[in-house]
Scaffold this active site. Structure first.
Site, PDB file in Angstrom:
ATOM      1  CG  ASP A  61     -12.976  23.416  58.927  1.00 29.38           C
ATOM      2  OD1 ASP A  61     -12.670  23.820  60.063  1.00 29.38           O
ATOM      3  OD2 ASP A  61     -12.260  22.626  58.280  1.00 29.38           O
ATOM      4  NE  ARG A 112     -12.466  26.443  56.559  1.00 27.88           N
ATOM      5  CZ  ARG A 112     -12.114  25.820  55.427  1.00 27.88           C
ATOM      6  NH1 ARG A 112     -12.712  26.116  54.295  1.00 27.88           N
ATOM      7  NH2 ARG A 112     -11.178  24.891  55.429  1.00 27.88           N
TER       8      ARG A 112
HETATM    9  C1  S3P Z   1      -8.651  19.336  59.841  1.00 24.36           C
HETATM   10  C2  S3P Z   1      -9.261  19.183  61.062  1.00 24.36           C
HETATM   11  C3  S3P Z   1     -10.042  20.236  61.710  1.00 24.36           C
HETATM   12  C4  S3P Z   1     -10.428  21.341  60.740  1.00 24.36           C
HETATM   13  C5  S3P Z   1      -9.269  21.766  59.884  1.00 24.36           C
HETATM   14  C6  S3P Z   1      -8.755  20.594  59.067  1.00 24.36           C
HETATM   15  C7  S3P Z   1      -7.874  18.224  59.280  1.00 24.36           C
HETATM   16  O1  S3P Z   1      -9.252  20.823  62.749  1.00 24.36           O
HETATM   17  O2  S3P Z   1     -10.943  22.451  61.431  1.00 24.36           O
HETATM   18  O3  S3P Z   1      -9.663  22.797  58.986  1.00 24.36           O
HETATM   19  O4  S3P Z   1      -7.517  18.261  58.086  1.00 24.36           O
HETATM   20  O5  S3P Z   1      -7.613  17.264  60.025  1.00 24.36           O
HETATM   21  P1  S3P Z   1      -9.264  20.219  64.266  1.00 24.36           P
HETATM   22  O6  S3P Z   1      -8.629  18.900  64.235  1.00 24.36           O
HETATM   23  O7  S3P Z   1      -8.481  21.228  65.056  1.00 24.36           O
HETATM   24  O8  S3P Z   1     -10.701  20.169  64.660  1.00 24.36           O
END
Ligand code: S3P
Length: 449
Positions: free
Chosen positions: A331, A404
């Site tokens: 992120d 973001r």
């Molecule tokens: C998150 C996992 C990530 C991240 C998202 C929050 C989470 O996504 O990018 O902002 O809380 O499990 P992905 O699982 O798609 O990588």
């Protein structure tokens, strides 16, 4: 839900940011609570037995969507203060069907984790979201849940997601095709209501908040290397969760500090779970001056470590980002690209194709904005190559409604030669209510109009 004092209203303050160039940042800040942990605290509290208390809760639009969905599913929730939530758990089998579709807003985490939580129920659920979420891939969760016996419909792989209900699930042993904590978490949550032991194996480490928090709620999670497993039918015991400040929100000020904290900037009580802090390693390799304090005395809050982070401005040099760090900083790339543009030399990121399916295509959106601000770059199918130029020209960039991206370009102003205007910024309220006030406190000249 009992009303909570809400000094910042919904947080939807304006559609554009106007930023004056240059300046410096200094002082001490505490950014709001962790988004990933706040979603999970509500959900696990909702299916626990007894009353859970969450402090440091992130009162952002994303997490409030999760809160409202749980209420629609019959969970009683009180909010005695903006950042304090009391969840009266309905028990593992106590959720009841909602009378309407559940609106997840902008929150991919909410939609995917609810898919896991609701797949093995006797009732039907429909999950919808805003325009961005309605474009995002959901088959990555639907496919393994179908293997568990769930009946799920998507619209060509995207929301609305219809969970048709109908009965208990069977455990599976699932190798994740991509490094995704959301997919991993959805399967583990479905595993709680499945017969047998559900196992997931990830291709690379991703954030492990679900595994840690299940443990805090008394669930046995077996973890061996890249594998996590949970046996169905285990009851969750209500607990207290203290949510640390969100590393992903602190990230904007970590980079701001690298660029412009001549006398240092301190971020208080930040979650430093090692599955989240890849940005510190990446900036460190570029020559950043970042200290995590007090080393060795990290406060453990229910399995999630937190610390103060101190950062000082320093000269940055470009790097090739090791692929293993990509999921640990997933992120943080928008603001990392801003740091790369300010460095001397070239920075290359590969293996980051997941950025294309976030709230927007973050590779394309950042490339377009960097271009508008005079930064030479090459967009790659799975990453980007950025030629550092020490800073930015002024100009107008479009965040494409991605929180973001909006905040990353706000930070760019610290190294700009002329004002920067950032368009379509209202969604900052999905993750960082009070961003403008916090940025001003740090020293940015920012106005929301
Ligand atoms: C998150 C996992 C990530 C991240 C998202 C929050 C989470 O996504 O990018 O902002 O809380 O499990 P992905 O699982 O798609 O990588």
């Amino acid at each position: 839900m009992t009303a909570a004092p809400d000094a910042q209203g919904s947080g939807r303050a304006g559609e554009r940011y106007l930023l004056q160039p240059g300046g410096s940042v200094a002082g001490e800040l505490r950014v709001p609570g962790d988004k990933s942990i706040s979603h999970r605290a509500l959900m696990l509290g909702g299916i626990a037995e007894g009353t859970s208390e969450v402090s440091g809760f992130l009162a952002s639009e994303d997490c409030l969507a999760t809160l409202a969905a749980l209420e629609a599913l019959g969970v009683v929730i009180e909010r005695p203060a903006r950042e304090r939530v009391i969840v009266h758990g309905a028990g593992l089998q106590g959720l009841r069907g909602a009378s309407h579709g559940l609106d997840m807003g902008n929150a991919g985490t909410a939609m995917r984790l609810f898919m896991g939580l609701l797949a093995g129920r006797t009732f039907e659920s429909t999950l919808v979201g805003d325009a961005s979420l309605m474009r995002r891939p959901m088959e990555r969760v639907a496919a393994p849940l179908r293997q568990m016996g769930a009946r799920i419909l998507t619209q060509e792989g995207r929301p609305p997601v219809r969970l048709l209900g109908g009965g208990p699930l069977q455990a599976i042993d699932y190798p994740l095709p991509m490094a995704s904590a959301q997919v991993k978490s959805a399967i583990l949550l479905a595993g709680l209501t499945a017969k047998g032991e559900t196992r997931v194996t990830e291709p690379a480490p991703t954030r492990d908040h679900t595994e840690r928090m299940l443990g805090a709620f008394g669930v046995r999670v077996e973890r061996r290397g890249a594998m996590a497993a949970v046996s169905g039918g285990q009851h969750l015991r209500a607990t207290r969760i203290e949510v640390p400040a969100d590393f992903s929100s602190a990230a904007f000020f970590l980079v701001a500090g690298c660029l412009a904290a001549r006398n240092g900037l301190t971020l208080r009580g930040v979650g430093i779970n090692p599955t989240r802090t890849g940005l510190i390693d990446m900036l460190g390799a570029m020559g950043a001056d970042i200290r995590v304090r007090p080393a060795g005395q990290v406060e453990e809050t229910r399995g999630e470590p937190a610390a103060d982070i101190e950062v000082r401005a320093s000269a940055l040099r470009g790097i090739e980002v090791p692929r293993a760090l990509v999921p640990l900083a997933i992120d943080e790339f928008p603001v990392f690209f801003v740091a790369a543009a300010c460095a001397e030399g070239e920075t290359v990121v590969r293996g980051a194709e997941e950025l294309r399916v976030k709230e927007t295509d973050r590779l394309a959106a950042m490339a377009a904005g960097l271009g508008r601000l005079g930064v030479q770059h090459e967009l790659l199918p799975d990453g980007i190559r950025i030629r550092g130029r020490g800073g930015f020209r002024g100009g107008t960039v479009d965040s494409r409604g991605d929180h973001r991206i909006a905040m990353a370009f706000a930070i760019a102003s610290l190294k700009a030669e002329a004002p920067i205007e950032v368009l379509d910024v209202a969604n900052v309220a999905t993750s960082f209510p009070g961003f403008v006030e916090t940025a001003r406190k740090a020293g940015l000249e920012i106005e929301a109009v």
